[in-house]
Scaffold this active site. Structure first.
Site, mmCIF file in Angstrom:
data_model
loop_
_atom_site.group_PDB
_atom_site.id
_atom_site.type_symbol
_atom_site.label_atom_id
_atom_site.label_comp_id
_atom_site.label_asym_id
_atom_site.label_seq_id
_atom_site.Cartn_x
_atom_site.Cartn_y
_atom_site.Cartn_z
ATOM 1 N N ASN A 286 0.863 -1.182 0.000
ATOM 2 C CA ASN A 286 0.000 0.000 0.000
ATOM 3 C C ASN A 286 0.900 1.232 0.000
ATOM 4 O OD1 ASN A 286 -1.795 2.045 0.487
ATOM 5 N ND2 ASN A 286 -2.433 1.322 2.511
ATOM 6 N N LYS B 40 0.081 4.232 -0.190
ATOM 7 C CA LYS B 40 -0.577 5.397 0.430
ATOM 8 C C LYS B 40 -0.370 6.633 -0.458
ATOM 9 C CE LYS B 40 -0.230 3.109 4.846
ATOM 10 N NZ LYS B 40 -0.122 3.186 6.300
ATOM 11 N N HIS C 45 -9.432 0.941 5.159
ATOM 12 C CA HIS C 45 -8.156 1.177 5.845
ATOM 13 C C HIS C 45 -8.401 2.108 7.036
ATOM 14 C CE1 HIS C 45 -4.056 2.374 6.642
ATOM 15 N NE2 HIS C 45 -3.686 1.310 5.971
ATOM 16 N N GLU D 189 -6.831 4.546 8.058
ATOM 17 C CA GLU D 189 -6.650 5.966 7.739
ATOM 18 C C GLU D 189 -7.919 6.534 7.096
ATOM 19 O OE1 GLU D 189 -2.970 5.399 5.615
ATOM 20 O OE2 GLU D 189 -2.040 4.800 7.503
ATOM 21 N N GLU E 74 -5.019 -4.967 10.581
ATOM 22 C CA GLU E 74 -4.016 -3.922 10.758
ATOM 23 C C GLU E 74 -4.249 -3.220 12.090
ATOM 24 O OE1 GLU E 74 -2.226 -2.737 6.688
ATOM 25 O OE2 GLU E 74 -3.835 -1.365 7.176
ATOM 26 N N GLY F 145 2.828 2.357 10.738
ATOM 27 C CA GLY F 145 3.754 3.472 10.576
ATOM 28 C C GLY F 145 4.487 3.856 11.854
ATOM 29 N N SER G 179 3.833 -2.021 10.255
ATOM 30 C CA SER G 179 5.294 -2.072 10.444
ATOM 31 C C SER G 179 5.888 -3.427 10.100
ATOM 32 C CB SER G 179 5.672 -1.649 11.863
ATOM 33 O OG SER G 179 5.268 -0.307 12.102
ATOM 34 N N GLY H 46 3.034 -1.087 4.201
ATOM 35 C CA GLY H 46 3.041 0.348 3.910
ATOM 36 C C GLY H 46 4.457 0.797 3.558
ATOM 37 N N GLY H 47 5.127 1.408 4.541
ATOM 38 C CA GLY H 47 6.450 2.007 4.320
ATOM 39 C C GLY H 47 7.434 1.128 3.571
HETATM 40 P P1 13P Z 1 3.247 0.433 7.590
HETATM 41 O O1 13P Z 1 3.766 -0.856 7.003
HETATM 42 O O2 13P Z 1 3.927 1.652 7.075
HETATM 43 O O3 13P Z 1 3.163 0.361 9.084
HETATM 44 O O4 13P Z 1 1.721 0.566 7.066
HETATM 45 C C1 13P Z 1 0.867 -0.504 7.156
HETATM 46 C C2 13P Z 1 -0.380 -0.177 6.429
HETATM 47 O O5 13P Z 1 -1.150 0.671 6.856
HETATM 48 C C3 13P Z 1 -0.637 -0.885 5.166
HETATM 49 O O6 13P Z 1 -1.927 -0.645 4.715
#
Ligand code: 13P
Length: 251
Positions: A9, A11, A96, A98, A168, A174, A214, A235-236
């Protein structure tokens, strides 16, 4: 049969050119490598059609990160599931944390979006997970149960079977704070249990449940080695081809 999946993802990161470059790098890195899981990337919507083009001929599937709750019409700024389908993408991330937190997405909205995504032949990747205060209050099982039930349990078994689930925990997103392999396994097994109660053992056994929060090259192997963790929503670490490749190769 249950399928392992690693999905990235992105983002709200990367320009169009950077996104196409990342997708191309990933395609090249995956060529000739034995891949033991499905691979999906979810770029920003503006990049989806170009990324679909860039990864053609590879194992990489392409996902949107969201879609509209409405089918079509006067909804300025929105992008429908049908439009996403028309780009050649195959997946849509929904619910998600967010989106729930910053854009007020309720379970009802997520359910409506799942319906539209399925109606357009796309695979929804549906996210759920508790915030830190809920875990500290030991409410995480209740929270996860109601999120899963409210958004995903008004569907037929056949339609439910088309969904990918993603646990999640919000406190792990993050933050560099990963759920331990045991914490992830505990919730994933719990979710599989409530799916079994609702749709039966076979549907539950076949259901792909990803972990997100993470996840990185250093912890992916341990997380994925759990019997009920079927991959990750990253994510990251999905923003660098080498890191994302290392996570894919954790299978
Ligand atoms: P991170 O891997 O950056 O923690 O993000 C996870 C995420 O929200 C994937 O949708």
């Amino acid at each position: 049969m249950r399928k392992n999946v690693v999905a990235g993802n992105w983002k709200m990161n990367k320009t169009l050119q950077e996104g196409v470059a990342l997708a191309t790098e990933l395609k090249e890195a995956l060529a000739g490598v034995e891949v033991k899981c499905g691979v999906v990337v979810a770029p920003p919507l503006t990049h989806v059609a170009s990324v679909v083009e860039a990864v053609k001929g590879s194992v990489i599937g392409v996902s949107a990160q969201n879609c509209a709750e409405k089918e079509k019409g006067a909804y300025t700024g929105e992008v429908s599931a049908e439009m996403i389908q028309s780009t050649g993408a195959g997946f849509v991330i929904l619910g998600h944390s967010e989106r729930r937190e910053y854009y007020g997405e309720t379970s009802e909205i997520i359910k409506n979006k799942i319906q539209l995504v399925l109606a357009n032949g796309l695979t929804p990747i549906v996210c759920f997970g508790e915030v830190l205060a809920q875990r500290e209050a030991e409410k995480h099982f209740d929270v996860v149960k109601s999120q899963v039930q409210e958004a995903m349990f008004d569907f037929s078994a056949a339609d439910f079977g088309k969904m990918i689930l993603a646990y999640e925990p919000v406190w792990a997103i993050g933050t560099g704070k990963t759920a331990s392999a045991d914490q992830a396994q505990e919730i994933h097994a719990f979710v599989r249990g409530i799916v079994a109660e609702k749709y039966g053992k076979q549907v539950a056994d076949d259901c792909t449940i990803l972990y997100g929060g993470s996840c990185n090259p250093a912890n992916a192997k341990e997380l994925f080695s759990n019997p009920d963790v079927d991959g990750g929503l990253i994510g990251g670490a999905s923003l660098k081809a080498a890191d994302f490749m290392a996570i894919i190769q954790a299978f």
